[in-house]
Enzyme design. Structure first.
Site, short mmCIF file in Angstrom:
data_model
loop_
_atom_site.label_atom_id
_atom_site.label_comp_id
_atom_site.label_asym_id
_atom_site.label_seq_id
_atom_site.Cartn_x
_atom_site.Cartn_y
_atom_site.Cartn_z
CE LYS A 271 55.56 117.37 81.04
NZ LYS A 271 56.83 117.80 81.61
CG ASP B 298 60.79 113.33 84.11
OD1 ASP B 298 61.95 113.71 84.30
OD2 ASP B 298 59.87 114.08 83.76
#
Ligand code: ADP
Ligand code: MG
Length: 272
Positions: free
Chosen positions: A14, A125
């Protein structure tokens, strides 16, 4: 002003993608603000030539919100990209999403949430509390899921898709899914698998970013690929991602998969 968020599993790429995307947007003259929303607080490091800028949460903890000025949290990096790191709690105490909430509060108060493009680089997450914040209060309208062909990366992307689907039903949120970015780990059948995953969740794979040694070399030199190797193929990939993001009008409400559907999908593209 365009506000986009890149969400994905930890370690999926990312920050690398965000920093190079921001750099490419900055290079064409856009005023870009990148906000690292990951307790790892290394989102903007390559834009800052390896420097660890102070995090909002650390400053708020030390001095209280009222004392902090824009210059102490917003730093200008490569291609004029303005960089902010939310930060995270000390290990073992506190909530990981707190830094993100503190960051939004502070930047709102300072009037610093501005520019042509804001790029939120968010750990996906766990899509709870602070981590859902960029999608929740009408900040990021366009969410990009960053994934590889690995099952755990797809699992995280699918979870974020669930959060977008849920949040899109609320009136204060205007977030939607803009697309899936495949950051390759070179697993078997990866590109086709990610493309099919994107289709199944009612989206599209908008970019395929090859795994490239140039990324590592740039990192060793504490630079984005855009700065370290502007003529490289990898830089061209990020430049084309930037053009796509700028022009994007695609937005959808995702249709997340059940776990067994996801596993079946992965199996379908993995030769045994
Ligand atoms: P995240 O922000 O999702 O935790 P990072 O962007 O920090 O992930 O990337 C994790 C590691 O993977 C870094 O060492 C980075 O250099 C490497 N990486 C990311 N994308 C690529 C790529 N396309 N090719 C090669 N290495 C990559
Ligand atoms: Mg990161």
């Amino acid at each position: 002003m365009k506000q986009i968020a890149l969400y994905g599993k930890g370690g999926i790429g990312k920050s690398t993608t965000s920093a190079n995307l921001s750099a490419a947007l900055g290079e064409v003259g856009l005023d870009v603000l990148q906000i690292g929303c990951d307790p790892k607080h290394d989102s903007t490091r390559m834009l800052m030539h390896g420097a660890w800028i102070p995090t909002v949460l650390d400053l708020v903890r030390e001095r209280g919100e009222g004392e902090i000025t824009t210059d102490e949290v917003v730093f200008t990096g490569y291609a004029g990209v303005r960089c902010v790191e939310a930060g995270g709690p000390e290990p073992g105490i506190g909530c990981a999403g707190r830094g993100i909430i503190a960051t939004f509060q502070l930047l709102e108060r300072l009037g610093a949430l501005k520019g042509d493009v804001i790029v939120y680089d968010v750990l996906g997450d766990v899509v709870c509390g602070g981590f859902a914040m960029p999608m929740r209060e009408g900040y990021a309208q366009e969410v990009y899921l960053v994934t590889s062909g690995e099952l755990m990366a797809l699992y995280a992307a699918n979870n974020i898709a669930k959060a977008i689907a849920r949040l899109s039903q609320r009136s204060r949120s205007s977030c939607s899914l803009a697309g899936v970015i495949c950051n390759a780990k070179n697993t078997e059948g990866e590109e086709e698998l990610v493309r099919e995953f994107a289709r199944r969740i009612n989206s599209e794979m908008v970019a395929y970013i090859p795994r490239s040694r140039t990324v590592q070399l740039a990192e060793i030199h504490r630079q984005t690929v855009m700065e370290y190797a502007p003529a490289s193929e990898q830089a061209a990939v990020y430049r084309s991602l930037a053009a796509q993001v700028t022009a994007n009008t695609r937005s959808s409400i995702p249709t997340p998969l059940e776990m067994d559907e996801l596993e079946d999908l992965a199996l379908q593209f993995t030769p045994v």
